[in-house]
Design a protein around this motif. Structure first.
Motif, PDB file in Angstrom:
ATOM      1  N   LEU A 144       0.988  -1.131  -0.063  1.00  0.00           N
ATOM      2  CA  LEU A 144       0.017   0.217  -0.152  1.00  0.00           C
ATOM      3  C   LEU A 144       0.822   1.204   0.032  1.00  0.00           C
ATOM      4  N   ALA A 145       1.931   1.159   0.865  1.00  0.00           N
ATOM      5  CA  ALA A 145       3.025   2.309   0.720  1.00  0.00           C
ATOM      6  C   ALA A 145       3.418   2.678  -0.625  1.00  0.00           C
ATOM      7  N   GLN A 147       2.412   1.721  -3.300  1.00  0.00           N
ATOM      8  CA  GLN A 147       1.363   2.215  -4.231  1.00  0.00           C
ATOM      9  C   GLN A 147       1.083   3.748  -4.089  1.00  0.00           C
ATOM     10  N   GLN A 148       0.991   4.068  -2.847  1.00  0.00           N
ATOM     11  CA  GLN A 148       0.788   5.445  -2.514  1.00  0.00           C
ATOM     12  C   GLN A 148       1.833   6.180  -2.858  1.00  0.00           C
ATOM     13  N   ASN A 149       3.111   5.600  -2.880  1.00  0.00           N
ATOM     14  CA  ASN A 149       4.446   6.354  -3.156  1.00  0.00           C
ATOM     15  C   ASN A 149       4.436   6.573  -4.679  1.00  0.00           C
ATOM     16  N   GLU A 151       1.694   6.677  -6.400  1.00  0.00           N
ATOM     17  CA  GLU A 151       0.658   7.772  -6.796  1.00  0.00           C
ATOM     18  C   GLU A 151       1.166   9.182  -6.434  1.00  0.00           C
ATOM     19  N   LEU A 152       1.754   9.426  -5.409  1.00  0.00           N
ATOM     20  CA  LEU A 152       2.207  10.626  -4.841  1.00  0.00           C
ATOM     21  C   LEU A 152       3.349  11.037  -5.774  1.00  0.00           C
TER      22      LEU A 152
END
Length: 448
Positions: A144-145, A147-149, A151-152
């Motif tokens: 998740l991290a 993926q969020q990274n 996306e970020l």
């Protein structure tokens, strides 16, 4: 092989029990069925692999000795094909080689001995599944991290592009404003010179100084490599330095500063500050206005309006002082007697360190000698002598005038000793002191 526990709505951990003996399987099933597990049974490696292919199995307990394929080999295969499944070896004899293979190739969580202790087995099972749950949660959060990274990063990249585009737009706008501002300053500089010509119309042609001062300042800037912004400010200061004199009477405008009356002298000393105040409302000429305010300061601190001393005086003001005095000395606006260009430079050199920055004087003289055709002082063969230093054979480099302006001798005149004696006598009678510009003949030594 068969499924012995029906899954509830909430997914229960799936446990596969592998042993060739039915009694062992039944005993394990009885022990575990009282707990919240989905249980699957297999008698050999082949059945175990079939269960693994169709069911979600979280943990496998396999006996060490199985038909055809031993438990260590099965667990090694499961580690390869189903690495997320926790593996436990159940062995009835201490076969160290088999255990080592299960540990090294199957990377088992633990191995238990037959006969096992029920509580130990249940505790081991709970710990294994808790560890598995924690590891899966860690992996989930890590994924998740990541993926969020990603996306970020994508958002940041988009923002960077937008910021870069906006920055480019702002920079383009700033460049356009800078260009417009520079054009405005250029327009002010041009307007300043035009206005200075109008100011000069109040003066007789022989006392109009601004154009000569502007050209002299520009020549100095060119030789010294002064940057364009400072050069423009100096040119505007040269054009507008005497704007504060506009309120003067015509007679005061043309009277040498040395002959002004007391009340007129006070007005004279106020003109630099008055010139500045007239210009300070115009933002593009404020730097030039500051130079104008201090262009009558003296290097030794005796000038006006603020009695600045030495390097506290702005550099541009020190240069403007040299140019203004050089031109005004020749126009008779400082002393009653008009000087020629060489005499004015001799005067400036004489007062270096008192009125003028001594570091600027010689460079200023060199600029004058290069750019002004009537300056001979820059010629190393030309000397400035008093009448008592003159010798026969010397040639006048400039016309020699008395203090009252009367022409005494023309340039090019070859001096003789009787002529030198007459000059000394005339100088004594007039009470003056002449500076004589001569070219020294190569063969004639100077008289002590």
């Amino acid at each position: 092989m068969g499924e012995l526990n029906v899954a509830t709505v909430t997914r229960l951990p799936g446990v596969l029990l592998v042993d060739s003996q039915d009694t062992v399987l039944q005993r394990l099933h009885k022990l575990l069925s009282a707990h919240d597990y989905r249980l699957y049974l297999a008698h050999d490696a082949s059945e175990a692999l079939q269960v693994m292919a169709r069911e979600e199995v979280d943990l496998v307990i396999s006996a060490a000795h199985l038909p055809q394929v031993d438990g260590a080999t099965l667990l090694a295969r499961l580690h390869q094909d189903y690495p997320a499944t926790t593996r436990i070896l159940l062995t009835g004899d201490p076969d160290l080689k088999l255990i080592a293979k299960a540990i090294n190739e199957g990377e088992i969580y633990r191995y238990l001995s037959k006969p096992w202790d029920d509580q130990e087995l249940l505790l081991t099972l709970r710990q294994a599944l808790d560890h598995q749950h924690s590891e899966r949660e860690r992996q989930r959060l890590e994924a998740l991290a990541q993926q969020q990274n990603r996306e970020l990063k994508a958002v940041n990249a988009l923002l960077e592009k937008r910021v870069a585009a906006r920055t480019a737009e702002l920079q383009q706008t700033a460049d356009m404003l800078d260009l417009a501002y520079e054009e405005l300053k250029h327009s002010y500089a041009t307007g300043a010179e035009l206005f200075s010509l109008l100011v000069n119309q109040r003066l007789p042609s022989d006392k109009q100084t601004n154009r000569r001062i502007i050209e002299l300042v520009r020549a100095y800037c060119k030789v010294q490599g002064i940057d364009a912004v400072a050069q423009r400010d100096l040119a505007m200061a040269a054009a507008l330095h005497n704007i504060g004199k506009l309120s003067w009477s015509d007679s005061m405008m043309i009277t040498p500063a040395d002959l002004l009356h007391h009340h007129e002298r006070e007005r004279y000393r106020a003109y630099p500050a008055q010139s500045e105040s007239l210009l300070m409302t115009l933002e593009p000429v404020q730097d030039a206005a500051r130079l104008i305010r201090h262009h009558q300061e003296h290097w030794d601190g005796t000038g006006f309006p603020d009695h600045l001393k030495g390097e506290a005086i702005p550099l541009g003001s020190r240069l403007l002082k040299l140019a203004v005095d050089f031109v005004e000395l020749q126009c008779g606006l400082i002393l009653e007697r008009r000087m020629n260009s060489d005499e004015a430079l001799v005067f400036i050199r004489k007062y270096a360190g008192r009125l003028y920055d001594p570091q600027l004087v010689e460079g200023f003289i060199q600029v004058c000698s290069v750019y002004l055709s009537d300056v001979t002082l820059g010629d190393p063969s030309v000397k400035v002598l008093s009448t008592r230093e003159l010798q026969a054979g010397m040639v006048l480099a400039r016309n020699l005038n008395a203090d009252n302006g009367m022409l005494l001798l023309n340039a090019g005149k070859v001096l003789s000793m009787p002529l030198v004696d007459k000059l000394i006598a005339f100088e004594t009678m007039e009470g003056g002191r002449y500076s004589v510009f001569v070219k020294l003949p190569q063969e004639t030594p100077m008289r002590a």
